[in-house]
Structures are given as structure tokens and as C-alpha cells.
Motif scaffolding. Structure first.
Motif: not given
Length: 392
Positions: A163-174
Motif C-alpha cells: 500500500p501507498h503511505p497514504a492508503e488506508s488499510p480499511a479498504g474492503r473487497n466487497i
């Protein structure tokens, strides 16, 4: 589904659409690549983000600082090439500082509310690779939620990059549920659901629904009882929201029932959006592509060997629709309003000032209207339309 956030109710006149780009595949001097802004009170959601979307926003009344979500229908370049520059503009992005000079953007606070991005598999990989190899830093976080099709991997992202330093780890695969993605976002005022629509690559259509809104209130039905019991007039707020109030003498006043909010259906490229029908029924506004049209006697480039049937066959073979197909779908779902979008670059977009262009676009609208049974509007770049609440 993410935790609901607090959102102020949307006033009766503040849902609107601004078309930032209305071209298919190739831009022209009068049409930019695909993008539109859905204006929701003080917030803005972007749907698709073709090349130069950021520039188009600067020409419009849409405010960059109000953008809180981006929804990508599919990863063809004319729908996503503008996403990296848009994020750089929204998130204070730049290429960093010289060696030995501190840059606070290398340490982004991922606990801040992120700019949210929704799209099919590949959206996250596209952003990670683009940001990595352009050395772009952001001052605020973003998060990517991917809508996974049944044949997509559950966890892989089509990239080995971290992940990019600004990418939140909360991204979901829906994952899909019964063939659709219900309520991928929801708060107290708005919800978004999605469904696959048929194109040449995996593609998504989005349905935005406003929660029920207060009914129209007639103060004359309530004020006599309120005054008689010397009840503060502030109770009218509760009644306006559809609530009940018990007065000092036991009288119970009931506010008017709530009425349905607005429903907007925004489709990506498609030759058949049938899978979205259950979500899209009775839409207040349908935005549907109409890439190709047969316009004998109107479009000077019309080929003698073409017919309505051959043009439709060619459009379908490339994953697209004609105006008649859009009109028929609008009628099928009972849409109250239809706006055509995503036109071939052969169709000029300056029909507000160019009589020849107006003749062409009127002919396209009429083809759709003949199937739809009502007036149809053709979008042009920087056009804005408002969506009022349905009648009481």
C-alpha cells in the motif's frame, strides 16, 4: 459495510448532476472524457474520472475541496486515466522534496477520514502502480474499496506492490450478494448499491438512494392545538420530521408521513444493464450511455450501407448502446427522467451554440424518446441539472 457517518439532510433542491465529460473513447474539442459530479448538499461524489477531469472541475462550479468519494464503473482508460491527477489535487499531492529535506507527507495520519474510492478489481492496483512510479506523495489518506465479481480472487489485488503511505488499510473487497452489491455505502441520509452491467470488460452501475424525507406539513392542522395548550412552537420541528407530540391535555399530534427520497441510477458503458433492474426500478433519474446512433439525413457522415439494425449490432459488438436501447431500458425500469451520455466523438457537444450540433443531438434525443415515451435530454460538458423531490 462501513460504520454510518453523520450527514446533514439534503434540502429539496440540492441534489444535482454536473457532467464533466461526455465523450466515448476519444475526446473532441467539445467533449472531454467520461466523468460526472453528483452534488449532494455540500458534498460532491465523482462518477468515473477520465483524462483531464481535474481540469474540467476547475471550469465548473464543482469545488475540489468538497469531493469525498469517487466511484469508478470500469477500468478502461477513458473512465479512469484522470483519477491519479484528481487525487493529487484533492489530497495535496506532489512529487516530494529534495534528499535530506523533510516532507511531512511521508507520514500521513491514516486515522483522518479518507477520500473513498470504489471500483472493480484493478482499481487499487492501478493507483498503487501509478503513485509508486510517479513518486507521488499525499497529504491526506485515501481508501480503495473493490467490488469483486464471482470469478475475481477474494484477496489478491493484481499487484505485488505494498500500500501507498497514504492508503488506508480499511479498504474492503466487497463480494456480490445474489448477483449485486447491496448498500456498499450507507449513512443516515444516503445509500449506494451497485450491480454488474454488461460491457466488453467487467463494469458496474451505481444506484444512489436518498432516505425517506419529511412529508409536506400543513401548520393549520397543528397550530390551534399547540396554542390552546400553550405548548412551545418548537414542537413543530418534531412534527415536520414525521414524529408525534403529546400535548398537556393528552392530545397526540402526528406529523405527516415521510415520503420516498430521490433515486439516481448512473450506468457505465453497457450494451445490456439488465442485472441492475431490481435496484434501479422507479428511478427519478437514469443516466445511460448512447455511444452510437444511425442518423440518416442528419449526420453527414452516415454511411449508405448502414441501417438502424447494423448500427445497433456494431454498438453491441463493442459493448455499447444506441439511443433506442437507452430509451427502452428507461421505460423498462420506469425511470422518471432520462439523460443520455457517453457519445461518440463524431457527435459535437456544443449544441447550445451550434445549430448543426443541436440538430444532431435533437435527433439522438428523439430516437431515445420514441422508445422511452417521454422527453430525453442529451448531456454536454459542464451541463448541470437539478433533481427535485418527488411530489407529495
Amino acid at each position: 459495510m462501513q460504520e454510518p457517518s453523520k450527514r446533514l439532510p439534503i434540502s429539496s433542491s440540492s441534489i444535482g448532476v454536473t457532467f464533466l465529460g461526455t465523450a466515448s473513447a476519444m475526446p473532441s474539442s467539445t467533449r472531454n472524457h467520461s466523468a460526472l459530479a453528483l452534488r449532494l448538499g455540500s458534498d460532491v461524489w465523482i462518477f468515473d474520472c477520465g483524462e483531464a477531469t481535474q481540469h474540467q472541475i476547475q471550469k465548473s462550479s464543482v469545488k475540489m475541496g468538497k469531493i469525498e468519494k469517487v466511484f469508478i464503473t470500469h477500468t478502461h482508460g477513458d473512465h479512469i486515466f484522470g483519477l491519479l491527477p484528481l487525487l493529487a489535487g484533492c489530497l495535496n499531492g506532489a512529487g516530494g522534496t529534495a534528499e535530506g529535506v523533510d516532507d511531512p507527507r511521508t507520514q500521513v495520519n491514516l486515522k483522518e477520514p479518507p477520500l473513498e474510492i470504489y471500483g472493480p478489481l484493478g482499481t487499487r492496483a492501478y493507483l498503487r502502480n501509478g503513485l509508486k512510479f510517479t513518486h507521488t506523495l499525499f497529504g491526506r489518506p485515501f481508501v480503495v474499496h473493490e467490488l469483486r465479481f464471482p470469478n475475481d480472487p477474494e484477496t489478491q489485488d493484481y499487484t505485488e506492490l505494498p500500500p501507498h503511505p497514504a492508503e488506508s488499510p480499511a479498504g474492503r473487497n466487497i463480494p456480490q450478494i445474489d448477483g449485486v452489491w447491496p448498500e456498499i455505502y450507507k449513512d443516515d441520509v444516503l445509500s449506494v448499491s451497485a450491480a454488474p452491467i454488461l460491457h466488453s470488460v467487467p463494469c458496474v452501475g451505481y444506484v444512489i438512494i436518498e432516505a425517506p424525507v419529511p412529508g409536506k406539513i400543513d401548520p393549520r392542522k397543528y397550530i390551534p392545538d399547540i396554542k390552546r395548550t400553550k405548548t412551545p412552537m418548537s414542537v413543530m420541528r418534531t412534527l415536520q420530521e414525521g414524529g408525534s407530540v403529546e400535548l398537556s391535555d393528552g392530545t397526540v399530534l402526528q406529523g405527516p408521513p415521510r415520503r420516498n427520497g430521490r433515486k439516481v441510477v448512473i450506468l457505465g458503458d453497457t450494451y445490456d444493464p439488465s442485472p441492475i433492474v431490481p435496484l434501479a426500478l422507479e428511478a427519478d433519474l437514469l443516466i445511460h450511455e448512447a455511444t452510437n446512433a444511425h442518423l440518416p439525413g442528419v449526420d453527414l457522415a452516415t454511411k449508405d450501407v448502414d441501417s438502424f439494425e447494423t448500427v445497433q449490432e456494431r454498438a453491441i459488438s463493442r459493448g455499447h448502446s444506441t439511443p433506442q436501447m437507452a430509451g427502452a431500458f428507461a421505460k423498462r425500469i420506469g425511470a422518471k427522467r432520462l439523460i443520455l451520455n457517453h457519445f461518440s466523438s463524431r457527435y459535437p457537444g456544443d449544441d447550445d451554440v451550434n445549430p448543426f450540433a443541436k440538430k444532431i443531438m435533437d435527433a439522438i434525443a428523439n430516437l431515445a424518446a420514441a422508445e422511452y415515451g417521454d422527453t430525453v435530454l442529451c448531456a454536454r460538458d459542464l451541463m448541470s441539472v437539478e433533481l427535485a423531490l418527488p411530489p407529495q
